[in-house]
Design a protein around this motif. Sequence first.
Motif, PDB file in Angstrom:
ATOM      1  N   MET A 201       0.535  14.237   4.849  1.00  0.00           N
ATOM      2  CA  MET A 201      -0.277  15.451   4.713  1.00  0.00           C
ATOM      3  C   MET A 201      -1.733  15.072   4.516  1.00  0.00           C
ATOM      4  SD  MET A 201       2.396  17.342   2.191  1.00  0.00           S
ATOM      5  CE  MET A 201       2.937  15.798   1.535  1.00  0.00           C
ATOM      6  N   ARG A 202      -2.643  15.925   4.967  1.00  0.00           N
ATOM      7  CA  ARG A 202      -4.060  15.601   4.846  1.00  0.00           C
ATOM      8  C   ARG A 202      -4.660  16.103   3.539  1.00  0.00           C
ATOM      9  NH1 ARG A 202      -6.396  12.795   8.585  1.00  0.00           N
ATOM     10  NH2 ARG A 202      -8.378  13.449   7.745  1.00  0.00           N
ATOM     11  N   GLY A 203      -4.113  17.216   3.076  1.00  0.00           N
ATOM     12  CA  GLY A 203      -4.564  17.709   1.770  1.00  0.00           C
ATOM     13  C   GLY A 203      -5.925  18.373   1.773  1.00  0.00           C
ATOM     14  N   TYR A 204      -6.672  18.275   2.878  1.00  0.00           N
ATOM     15  CA  TYR A 204      -8.007  18.872   2.898  1.00  0.00           C
ATOM     16  C   TYR A 204      -8.395  19.262   4.330  1.00  0.00           C
ATOM     17  CZ  TYR A 204     -13.037  19.229   3.192  1.00  0.00           C
ATOM     18  OH  TYR A 204     -14.288  19.679   3.478  1.00  0.00           O
TER      19      TYR A 204
ATOM     20  N   LYS B 132       0.829  -1.204   0.000  1.00  0.00           N
ATOM     21  CA  LYS B 132       0.000   0.000   0.000  1.00  0.00           C
ATOM     22  C   LYS B 132       0.871   1.265   0.000  1.00  0.00           C
ATOM     23  CE  LYS B 132      -4.142   1.582   2.228  1.00  0.00           C
ATOM     24  NZ  LYS B 132      -4.704   1.830   3.523  1.00  0.00           N
ATOM     25  N   TRP B 133       1.942   1.225   0.776  1.00  0.00           N
ATOM     26  CA  TRP B 133       2.836   2.386   0.828  1.00  0.00           C
ATOM     27  C   TRP B 133       3.499   2.596  -0.536  1.00  0.00           C
ATOM     28  CZ3 TRP B 133       5.770   1.568   6.147  1.00  0.00           C
ATOM     29  CH2 TRP B 133       4.837   1.718   7.180  1.00  0.00           C
ATOM     30  N   ILE B 134       3.897   1.484  -1.162  1.00  0.00           N
ATOM     31  CA  ILE B 134       4.542   1.588  -2.480  1.00  0.00           C
ATOM     32  C   ILE B 134       3.523   2.121  -3.499  1.00  0.00           C
ATOM     33  CG2 ILE B 134       5.537   0.227  -4.372  1.00  0.00           C
ATOM     34  CD1 ILE B 134       7.560   0.546  -2.140  1.00  0.00           C
ATOM     35  N   ASP B 135       2.311   1.573  -3.444  1.00  0.00           N
ATOM     36  CA  ASP B 135       1.277   2.031  -4.376  1.00  0.00           C
ATOM     37  C   ASP B 135       0.952   3.509  -4.167  1.00  0.00           C
ATOM     38  OD1 ASP B 135       1.135  -0.442  -5.487  1.00  0.00           O
ATOM     39  OD2 ASP B 135      -0.682  -1.078  -4.421  1.00  0.00           O
ATOM     40  N   GLY B 136       1.157   3.977  -2.933  1.00  0.00           N
ATOM     41  CA  GLY B 136       0.818   5.376  -2.610  1.00  0.00           C
ATOM     42  C   GLY B 136       1.854   6.391  -3.089  1.00  0.00           C
ATOM     43  N   ILE B 137       3.003   5.892  -3.586  1.00  0.00           N
ATOM     44  CA  ILE B 137       4.049   6.816  -4.044  1.00  0.00           C
ATOM     45  C   ILE B 137       3.490   7.710  -5.154  1.00  0.00           C
ATOM     46  CG2 ILE B 137       6.281   6.975  -5.246  1.00  0.00           C
ATOM     47  CD1 ILE B 137       7.097   4.366  -3.811  1.00  0.00           C
ATOM     48  N   GLY B 138       3.702   8.998  -4.994  1.00  0.00           N
ATOM     49  CA  GLY B 138       3.227   9.938  -6.013  1.00  0.00           C
ATOM     50  C   GLY B 138       1.777  10.345  -5.817  1.00  0.00           C
ATOM     51  N   GLY B 139       1.137   9.793  -4.806  1.00  0.00           N
ATOM     52  CA  GLY B 139      -0.274  10.088  -4.553  1.00  0.00           C
ATOM     53  C   GLY B 139      -0.528  11.472  -3.970  1.00  0.00           C
ATOM     54  N   GLY B 140       0.536  12.103  -3.457  1.00  0.00           N
ATOM     55  CA  GLY B 140       0.388  13.480  -2.999  1.00  0.00           C
ATOM     56  C   GLY B 140       0.103  13.661  -1.518  1.00  0.00           C
ATOM     57  N   THR B 141      -0.170  12.596  -0.784  1.00  0.00           N
ATOM     58  CA  THR B 141      -0.430  12.806   0.642  1.00  0.00           C
ATOM     59  C   THR B 141       0.680  12.278   1.548  1.00  0.00           C
ATOM     60  OG1 THR B 141      -1.766  10.803   0.677  1.00  0.00           O
ATOM     61  CG2 THR B 141      -2.955  12.878   0.499  1.00  0.00           C
ATOM     62  N   VAL B 142       1.472  11.347   1.040  1.00  0.00           N
ATOM     63  CA  VAL B 142       2.604  10.854   1.831  1.00  0.00           C
ATOM     64  C   VAL B 142       3.867  10.988   0.994  1.00  0.00           C
ATOM     65  CG1 VAL B 142       3.606   8.903   3.075  1.00  0.00           C
ATOM     66  CG2 VAL B 142       1.123   9.141   2.972  1.00  0.00           C
ATOM     67  N   TYR B 143       4.899  11.548   1.622  1.00  0.00           N
ATOM     68  CA  TYR B 143       6.177  11.673   0.935  1.00  0.00           C
ATOM     69  C   TYR B 143       7.204  10.912   1.763  1.00  0.00           C
ATOM     70  CZ  TYR B 143      10.053  13.729  -1.532  1.00  0.00           C
ATOM     71  OH  TYR B 143      11.184  13.902  -2.281  1.00  0.00           O
TER      72      TYR B 143
END
Length: 184
Positions: free
Chosen positions: A84-87, A55-66
């Motif tokens: 980051m929450r983003g909203y 899930k963490w790998i899939d989340g790369i580039g998603g904008g909320t976790v760096y």
Amino acid sequence: MRYPKEVVLKDCQEAVIRPLEKADELRLRQFYAAVPEDDRWYMRYDVLDPAVIRKWIDGIGGGTVYSIVALCRDDIVAHASLHMRGYGCTSHVGRLRIMVLPDFRHKRLGTWMLLDLIQLAMEKGLRDLRADFVVGVEDAAIESAYKLDFFKKAVLEGYVKDPRGKRYDMMIMTKRLHKDWGDF
Ligand SMILES: CC(C)(COP(=O)(O)OP(=O)(O)OC[C@H]1O[C@@H](n2cnc3c(N)ncnc32)[C@H](O)[C@@H]1OP(=O)(O)O)[C@@H](O)C(=O)NCCC(=O)NCCS
């Protein structure tokens, strides 16, 4: 931020810091398998579960976790992330997490990585950073947070349990961010 970034650790060992990449899935699993059980207990997720790492790998580039990692001879030896929450009402707040392998602790690697994430948080326009620590367990992290100008914001008494059921306080620390380093 220019990556990959070579850093020389306190004992003159070299490490490379760079963003987590899609190709790091196995390396990241191996990294967390090498983290002592006592340290893993205080994490928010079961990092031995391959689905968590996926899930963490899939989340790369998603904008909320760096996420950034430090490598030594092609092995991940530390992982740190800015969340980051983003909203909404806490979208100005970033949260930090970090884990360094025991053999690589006390060499300034944690400091290098946290400084990178603090700079990134400033670049993203965040105004506050938050990190939660277990008092009496994560004292090294609390100490390094103080050194990076985090302050104690609140203590949740007896909020956390160790594997044997003993309760510990959780300390919420925050840091105010400025628009750039020049504001200091
Ligand atoms: C906390 C952690 C990330 C620190 O990483 P590190 O690479 O060892 O940190 P550094 O070498 O950059 O040390 C930075 C400062 O932390 C403090 N520190 C580090 N280890 C310490 C220890 N065992 N006891 C007290 N203070 C300690 C010191 O103030 C140190 O500064 P100094 O070297 O000028 O004395 C690492 O110990 C770790 O991964 N711990 C387990 C996971 C954890 O607690 N994560 C935090 C939850 S978000």
